[in-house]
Structures are given as C-alpha cells and as structure tokens.
Design a protein around this motif. Structure first.
Motif, PDB file in Angstrom:
ATOM      1  N   SER A  58       0.827  -1.204   0.000  1.00 30.48           N
ATOM      2  CA  SER A  58       0.000   0.000   0.000  1.00 30.48           C
ATOM      3  C   SER A  58       0.866   1.260   0.000  1.00 30.48           C
ATOM      4  O   SER A  58       0.583   2.226  -0.716  1.00 30.48           O
ATOM      5  N   LYS A  59       1.942   1.239   0.789  1.00 28.03           N
ATOM      6  CA  LYS A  59       2.840   2.396   0.855  1.00 28.03           C
ATOM      7  C   LYS A  59       3.574   2.605  -0.466  1.00 28.03           C
ATOM      8  O   LYS A  59       3.813   3.735  -0.888  1.00 28.03           O
ATOM      9  N   GLN A  62       1.389   4.499  -2.911  1.00 29.27           N
ATOM     10  CA  GLN A  62       0.859   5.791  -2.498  1.00 29.27           C
ATOM     11  C   GLN A  62       1.516   6.890  -3.330  1.00 29.27           C
ATOM     12  O   GLN A  62       2.697   6.818  -3.650  1.00 29.27           O
ATOM     13  N   GLU A  70       0.918  13.081  -7.895  1.00 29.40           N
ATOM     14  CA  GLU A  70      -0.099  13.485  -6.933  1.00 29.40           C
ATOM     15  C   GLU A  70      -1.191  14.311  -7.602  1.00 29.40           C
ATOM     16  O   GLU A  70      -2.348  14.275  -7.185  1.00 29.40           O
ATOM     17  N   TYR A  73      -4.347  12.514  -8.893  1.00 26.76           N
ATOM     18  CA  TYR A  73      -5.321  11.961  -7.967  1.00 26.76           C
ATOM     19  C   TYR A  73      -6.528  12.868  -7.752  1.00 26.76           C
ATOM     20  O   TYR A  73      -7.286  12.685  -6.812  1.00 26.76           O
ATOM     21  N   LEU A  82      -6.697   5.244  -4.613  1.00 24.66           N
ATOM     22  CA  LEU A  82      -6.129   5.676  -3.336  1.00 24.66           C
ATOM     23  C   LEU A  82      -6.960   5.136  -2.167  1.00 24.66           C
ATOM     24  O   LEU A  82      -6.407   4.702  -1.148  1.00 24.66           O
ATOM     25  N   LEU A  85      -6.047   1.581  -1.649  1.00 23.78           N
ATOM     26  CA  LEU A  85      -4.789   1.445  -0.916  1.00 23.78           C
ATOM     27  C   LEU A  85      -5.011   1.647   0.587  1.00 23.78           C
ATOM     28  O   LEU A  85      -4.452   0.908   1.407  1.00 23.78           O
ATOM     29  N   ASN A  86      -5.829   2.641   0.925  1.00 23.57           N
ATOM     30  CA  ASN A  86      -6.099   2.895   2.346  1.00 23.57           C
ATOM     31  C   ASN A  86      -6.882   1.738   2.978  1.00 23.57           C
ATOM     32  O   ASN A  86      -6.614   1.351   4.122  1.00 23.57           O
ATOM     33  N   ASN A  89      -4.639  -1.037   3.679  1.00 18.89           N
ATOM     34  CA  ASN A  89      -3.860  -0.773   4.882  1.00 18.89           C
ATOM     35  C   ASN A  89      -4.656  -1.175   6.126  1.00 18.89           C
ATOM     36  O   ASN A  89      -4.114  -1.782   7.059  1.00 18.89           O
TER      37      ASN A  89
END
Length: 569
Positions: A58-59, A62, A70, A73, A82, A85-86, A89
């Motif tokens: 996940s990191k 990011q 960025e 996004y 995104l 990914l969170n 986590n």
C-alpha cells in the motif's frame, strides 16, 4: 476410570506396566499441546508477515507528495485507487489483530497451562510410584516373615524328631534327653512366634493391598484421567478460539472490502473527462473556412479573416503557404519555438494557449497572495513583539525591530505590485476567453484592487490575440506592426537549414494551419529541425516547401553526425 489387574500373583508387575502406559499416553498428550502451540505461533508469524507485506504494498503505490503523480489523484478513478490502498492498509491491520489475539489468547495461555499440566502430571505419577514402592515393601516384609515362619517350622519339626529319637534310645543319658526336649520346645516356641508375626504381617499386607488397589491407585488413576480430560477439553477450546479470532475480524474485513467496492462505484468517467478537458483546453477558437482561391482570374489571394493566420491584425500583409515562401509557424507554434530558442518563458505566460495561460496566471496570483499573507502575519507578530518591548523594556529594545518592520513593509508592497500586475493580465485573459466572458473578474480580497498608475501601464493597454500572445491597442498599433514585421523577418531572412536526416510519413497529415506542411503516408522527406519538446518536427520536401508536422506522424532517421537514428512513434 482406567482398569487395573488385581491378580495377586502378577498384580505388581502389571501395575508397573499400567503406570508406564499412562506415562507414555499423558506425555503424548502434552506433545500434542506443544505441537498445537507451535502451529498457532507459526500462523501468527504468517499473519504478521502478510500484514507487513500488505502495508508495504500500500505504501509503495501511495502518490509521492509534491509530485506530478499526486496531481493525477484529482480524478475519481485515481481517488478510488487511493481509497483501495487505504482500505488495504486497514485490511492489513486486521491481520495484525488476528496475530495479536492468537498470541495472547492461545499461545500464551496454552504455554502457561502446559507448565501447570507438567507439574500436575509429575505429582500424580510421583504419588503412584510412592504407593507402588510402599506396597512392594509390604510384600517383601510378608515374604520375609513367611520364609522365616517356614524355616522355624522346619526347625521345630527336626528338633521334635531328634527329641523323640533320643528319648527312644536306651543308651542315651537322661541329661541328653532333657536337653533335646528343651531344644524342641524352644524351636516350637520360635515357630509359634514366627507364625504370629507372619499372621500379623499378612493381615497388614492384605489391608495395605486392599487400600492400594481399591483406594490409592484408583484415586491416582482418577486424577490422571481428570487431568487428561481437562487437557483434551482445553485443546478443543483452543481450536474454537482459533476459529473465533478469525471470525471476529470478518465483519471489519468485510467493511474494508465494501469500502473498496464503494470506491469503485464512485468512479465517474464523465467527471474525469471533464477534468481532463478543463486541465488541457487551450481556449483557441477553431479557424474559419478557407476561401476559394480562383487562379483562373488575376486576383489577390486571400485567406479567411477567421483563420488562425489572421492573428497579426489587418494591417499586416498576409502570409503565404507553399509556393516559394518558406513554411511558417502558426502563431502558437512560432511563439513556442521562439521561447525554446531563447531558453526563457515570458513572464505573462503569453506563449501558452489562453486557457492554460489563465490557469498559470491564477496559480501565480494565488501564490503571491499566500506570500503577502505570510508577510502580513510576520509584520503583525513583529508589531506585537514591539508592543511587548515598549511595555517591558527589560525584555528588549523596541527600536531594534524598526528595520525589520520596514523590510517587511517593503516586501509586502513589492508583492502587492507583483500581484496587481498578474491580476491585470488575468483579468484581460478572463475577459477575452469566449467561455468565460460573462464571469466576474477576479478581485484580490487581501489588498486594494486599485493599481498604481506606474505599475503595469503597458499591460493594461494590451489585448490578447487568439493564440494567447498580446498585441498593443490602437494607440500603439504602428509600434506593434514594426515589431511583428521584425519578428517575421527573423524567420524570413534566415538561411535555409541543412538537412540533418530523413523521415518517412507513417500517416497522412493535412497541413491546414500556417507553418505546417501536408504529407502523404509513405512519403520520404528531409528533416531540418528535430522535435524540441513541443511535439512538432520541421521537415522539407524541396527547396521551396518546408514546414512542421506532428512528430508522432513520422519516423525519423538522423544521419551519423546526429549520434545514430532516433525513432518516434
């Protein structure tokens, strides 16, 4: 209850076998518990490693801060990714919870229980061995008294037989007979005593044996059986806990997966497309139709007033494409090429298309406003500090802050003038964009909107051409014409560029704009200028025909002096 053998002859031997069997069985039960603990421990390590890998994954994906990635996004698809990914986590966190709960509720508890179980088992078998040793001792005493009684009886019989023999013999003296009689009596008494002792020990042994087989050993076996049953129940409970620990996190994992699904459903392709349009639209108006040029009658060739080639104004002579004139850049390309050659970007971003220019100017104004606010906050802080020094001179000299206040004031004034300059350009661009003509002009809420006469006087008198560049108002029209003529002469008077390679047209390109050249698929032409980063390559068909084509439309082959061939597809 475990069964035992009660045969008086071989009971002790069989009893020993029973203890050995039970000892092996209970030890195997402890081994199973330890194996289960090892299994759960390895499972917790797997969960931790899996959670760590998920977090690293996940990191890894990011977006990096302050990077071009960025900026992407802002699209719903990227936002959904995104969110995924969170959620992953959080998903990894639940696997960490599984590991922690299994460690605390199973591994630690079973390890403590095994230590207690070993102590209890040791105690039970110690009591069993002790009882067994006691009954063995009693048995040995019984055997000893029995042999003694048997021996004494035999001795008494022999003494009696000897007495009778001596008494019957007439040649033996009376004294020898009396002596033999007394000896026989002594032996009989000893036999009676051995009999009484044997009887007493036998009764005692029978009592001990009854207690051993009906009380002590059954109690010990019962305790061992209860201990084993508790162990079996405990391992079953651990297996249930093992499943419950997983079950407890299933709702949260389900929420994580629901979050991923919700993020996927929030993707709006129309919104993303609109964001792309807003980010990259140029603001140019499409060129008008090209008028028919009738060569059958002697007349001046004209070009539609609405075409991009008319951006210079009516006072400038029209540019020609084809014939003996060199291929000309249409205004945006010409500006971009000139900027690349000069190695600098105009301060007012006039090299950009109108919409892109507006965004750049808006961004610049916002940055300047932030800087102004920062300086004003610093001025307020210095002013407060000066007031504190005035009230408490022992804390510092108020005069020492005067030069800082003056410096900050100069910085604020400088930034304000700079912001006013960019706001005037922004106001012009917003007023000339077709889609934004009815929108309100942007005003700064941080300082006065009135520009001083000495700042941007020329910028306020300029107007934007369709390509985002600026020309002067009528009062300065003659000066602009001279500058424009000099600008074109720079291209008209330059020597023909030497060919640096060849290219092959991959697709047909209709060069309808000024400065471009039409090519047919499969046609081979000369390359006279490489792509400078704007997506256009300058080519030549013959001495009189040259211009720009999109780099993606041709396959370029540079000569040896150009350090090998470079291919654009």
């Amino acid at each position: 209850m475990y069964s035992i053998a009660l045969n008086p002859c071989n009971s002790l031997m069989r009893q020993e076998d029973q203890f050995d069997n039970l000892e092996k069985h209970t030890q195997s039960g402890i081994d199973i518990l330890e194996k289960h603990i090892k299994f759960v421990k390895e499972r917790t390590e797997i969960e931790l490693n899996y959670a760590k890998q998920l977090r690293n994954l996940s990191k890894k994906y990011q977006p990096k801060k302050n990077s071009k990635e960025e900026e992407e996004y802002k699209y719903t698809s990227c936002k959904a990714f995104l969110s995924t990914l969170n959620e992953m986590n959080d998903y990894a966190g639940q696997h960490e919870v599984i590991s922690e709960n299994m460690t605390s509720q199973i591994t630690v508890e079973l390890a403590r229980y095994i230590q207690e179980l070993k102590q209890e088992r040791k105690s039970h078998f110690h009591d069993g061995r002790k009882a067994q040793q006691h009954i063995e001792t009693c048995w040995k005493q019984l055997e000893s008294s029995k042999r003694r009684f048997e021996r004494d009886c035999k001795e008494a019989d022999r003494a009696q037989q000897y007495f009778e023999k001596m008494d019957a013999d007439i040649n033996v003296t009376k004294a020898d007979v009396e002596k033999a009689r007394q000896q026989a009596q002594i032996r009989h008494q000893m036999a009676e005593d051995s009999k009484a002792d044997y009887s007493s020990i036998l009764q005692k042994f029978n009592h001990e044996q009854h207690e051993y087989y009906h009380t002590h050993i059954p109690n010990i076996f019962q305790k061992i059986q209860e201990m084993e049953e508790r162990r079996i129940v405990r391992i079953g409970e651990s297996m249930k806990t093992y499943a419950e620990v997983d079950r407890q996190v299933i709702p949260i994992i389900g929420k994580c997966l629901d979050g991923i699904v919700k993020a996927a459903e929030s993707i709006d392709q129309k919104n993303d497309s609109q964001l792309v349009i807003e980010a990259y639209k140029s603001g140019f108006e499409p060129p008008g139709d090209i008028e028919f040029e009738d060569y059958s009658q002697p007349m001046k060739r004209t070009v539609s007033d609405n075409s991009l080639s008319n951006s210079r104004g009516e006072g400038k002579s029209e540019l020609k494409f084809g014939g003996k004139s060199k291929g000309k850049l249409w205004p945006f390309i010409k500006k971009n090429k000139l900027s690349l050659k000069l190695g600098a970007t105009p301060e007012d971003f006039s090299n950009l298309p109108p919409e892109q220019r507006r965004k750049k100017l808006q961004q610049k104004v916002d940055e300047l406003n932030k800087e102004i606010q920062k300086e004003m906050d610093q001025r307020d802080a210095i002013t407060k500090m000066k007031d504190v020094y005035l009230k408490n001179p022992q804390m510092g000299d108020p005069a020492s802050l005067d030069h800082k206040l003056v410096e900050v004031g100069h910085n604020i004034e400088k930034l304000r003038l700079e912001a006013q300059k960019f706001e005037s350009w922004l106001s012009e661009v917003e007023g000339r964009l077709p889609a934004r003509g009815d929108q309100a002009r942007r005003q700064s809420g941080m300082y006065d909107a009135q520009n001083p006469p000495s700042v941007n006087s020329c910028a306020q008198d300029r107007e934007s051409s369709p390509d985002g560049s600026y020309t002067e108002e009528q009062s300065q029209e003659s000066e602009v014409k001279v500058l424009a003529t000099d600008f074109d002469d720079e291209f008209d008077d330059e020597e023909p560029l030497p060919a640096i390679g060849t290219c092959k047209a991959l697709y047909t390109f209709e060069g309808q704009n000024e400065g471009t050249i039409s090519v047919a698929e499969g046609e081979t032409l000369y390359v006279i200028e490489e792509d400078k980063g704007d997506g256009w390559t300058r080519i030549r068909r013959n001495e009189d025909e040259e211009g720009y084509v999109p780099t993606s439309y041709v396959e370029v082959y540079l000569d040896k002096n150009a350090k090998g061939a470079k291919t654009y597809i």
